[in-house]
Scaffold this active site. Structure first.
Site, PDB file in Angstrom:
ATOM      1  N   SER A  81     -12.409  -4.627  46.163  1.00 44.74           N
ATOM      2  CA  SER A  81     -11.391  -4.294  45.307  1.00 44.74           C
ATOM      3  C   SER A  81     -11.388  -2.721  45.337  1.00 44.74           C
ATOM      4  CB  SER A  81     -11.482  -4.602  43.835  1.00 44.74           C
ATOM      5  OG  SER A  81     -10.625  -4.705  42.888  1.00 44.74           O
ATOM      6  N   THR A  82     -11.741  -2.145  44.100  1.00 46.29           N
ATOM      7  CA  THR A  82     -11.405  -0.694  44.011  1.00 46.29           C
ATOM      8  C   THR A  82     -12.406  -0.029  45.181  1.00 46.29           C
ATOM      9  OG1 THR A  82     -11.411  -0.928  41.656  1.00 46.29           O
ATOM     10  CG2 THR A  82     -11.456   1.556  42.321  1.00 46.29           C
ATOM     11  N   MET A 133     -13.958  -3.002  41.165  1.00 47.65           N
ATOM     12  CA  MET A 133     -14.455  -3.306  39.706  1.00 47.65           C
ATOM     13  C   MET A 133     -14.248  -4.821  39.353  1.00 47.65           C
ATOM     14  SD  MET A 133     -15.174  -1.344  37.035  1.00 47.65           S
ATOM     15  CE  MET A 133     -15.062  -1.388  35.463  1.00 47.65           C
ATOM     16  N   ASP A 188     -14.676 -10.637  40.452  1.00 41.30           N
ATOM     17  CA  ASP A 188     -14.019 -11.513  41.054  1.00 41.30           C
ATOM     18  C   ASP A 188     -14.883 -12.091  42.393  1.00 41.30           C
ATOM     19  OD1 ASP A 188     -12.025 -13.356  42.044  1.00 41.30           O
ATOM     20  OD2 ASP A 188     -11.141 -11.495  43.111  1.00 41.30           O
ATOM     21  N   HIS A 213      -8.090  -6.720  46.956  1.00 45.49           N
ATOM     22  CA  HIS A 213      -7.257  -6.403  45.587  1.00 45.49           C
ATOM     23  C   HIS A 213      -6.039  -5.503  46.139  1.00 45.49           C
ATOM     24  CE1 HIS A 213     -10.510  -8.392  42.867  1.00 45.49           C
ATOM     25  NE2 HIS A 213      -9.733  -9.304  43.616  1.00 45.49           N
TER      26      HIS A 213
END
Length: 347
Positions: free
Chosen positions: A166-167, A285, A288, A192
């Site tokens: 993600s991030t 972050m 998930d 993401h």
């Protein structure tokens, strides 16, 4: 309080962003700037915790300013980006230069539409405020990465590499894959990312890597030397038919607030091919995929978690580590080498 400096040449957008941040607990707008030259002085005066930065501005574009900023005074930056195919390459380049994340901005600078992004903007600024500055500084300062000289793996039947991020993940994925050879096993990735950006991300990687990179399509057969990236508005699973592995791509409900979701991908690995898969959890972050990684490991998948020092945000990998989902916790720069050693040892 998280001190935020807004850098945008639109007074309307400045006003809307200020209203959004002032509506959020724990965020204080300490100033605004119409162009990067004004922003440079205000950063010195106000010492903000996070900067929101437009890309297209007078006197100096946001990408050039970001590159200079991360060289001279590294700090968390969230790009306020137009989420269009045209705007995607510059935004992905901003990630390369050390921006933490980006958030949508309507192409017409319509403040009413920008307000629709309010919660996402607030969340990403809060995430940026706790980002690993040392990692961002390293990312901005390093020489441009190029693919390693080819390493022949030979035929690895039914091996798969599954990656969740993600991030900070677009750059982590790029750095990891640049160290993988052209004949790598099929690699499936859930990152993401917005829909229009996933296609640009795949295209960008395809131009850099010795493998073939594409957005995954429903029914794609998993093949050696190919990388499949989940579309930004669909889940990606791996499924098995007649002993062969394929991509299953579908629109569904958000899982852990995400579409695509790492949990969906990892659950499919557990079901269909855990013993022949290496699973990797990269920077991001939230949590998930973290709880889906443990059953994947227990089913025979070899699992690797990116360590805290090399992660932009140690949310998802930290959550996976906390439940014991990793066989190894490694710095990003060591993950590809360890994958190759593991593949060769089980060939």
């Amino acid at each position: 309080m998280i001190k935020v400096l807004i850098v945008d040449d639109s007074i309307l957008i400045q006003k809307v962003l200020r209203q959004i941040f002032e509506s959020a607990a724990g965020i204080e707008v300490v100033g605004t700037a119409e162009d990067p030259l004004i922003a440079r002085d205000k950063i010195k005066q106000l010492n903000p915790d996070v900067v929101t930065l437009d890309i297209e501005m007078p006197k100096m574009d946001g990408i050039t300013f970001l590159k200079n900023l991360m060289r001279l005074k590294p700090m968390p930056v969230v790009m306020i980006s137009t989420l269009t195919q045209k705007g995607a390459p510059a935004t992905l380049q901003a990630m390369e230069y050390g921006a933490v994340d980006y958030v949508g901005k309507p192409s017409a600078d319509n403040p009413e539409l920008l307000a629709d992004y309010a919660q996402e903007i607030i969340e990403k600024v809060k995430i940026a405020s706790v980002a690993n500055i040392a990692r961002l500084e390293h990312q901005a300062a390093r020489a441009p990465l190029t693919a390693k000289a080819p390493v022949k793996l030979g035929k690895l039947s039914n091996k798969v590499i599954a990656i969740g991020a993600s991030t900070g993940g677009t750059e982590a994925i790029r750095e990891l894959l640049l160290m993988m050879p052209a004949d790598s096993p099929p690699i499936v990735i859930t990152q993401h990312i917005p829909p229009v950006f996933s296609a640009s991300f795949a295209k960008r990687l395809d131009g850099l890597l010795p493998m073939n990179v594409c957005e995954a399509r429903d029914g794609d057969k998993l093949m050696v030397g190919h990388v499949y990236i989940a579309p930004g508005d669909k889940h990606l699973e791996v499924t098995k038919k007649g002993g062969l592995l394929y991509c299953k791509v579908f629109t569904g409900e958000r899982v852990n607030l995400h579409l695509p979701s790492v949990e969906v991908l990892f659950n499919s690995i557990t079901q269909h091919c855990a013993k022949s898969t290496i699973g990797v959890m990269l920077t991001g972050m939230g949590a998930d995929g973290s709880h889906a990684m443990l059953p994947m490991k227990n089913a025979g998948c070899y699992t690797i978690i990116q360590d805290e020092n090399s992660s932009v945000v140690w949310g998802m990998p930290g959550a996976a580590a906390a439940v014991g989902a990793g066989d190894k916790i490694l710095p990003l720069q060591n993950i590809a080498e360890h994958i190759l050693l593991q593949l060769k040892s089980t060939a």
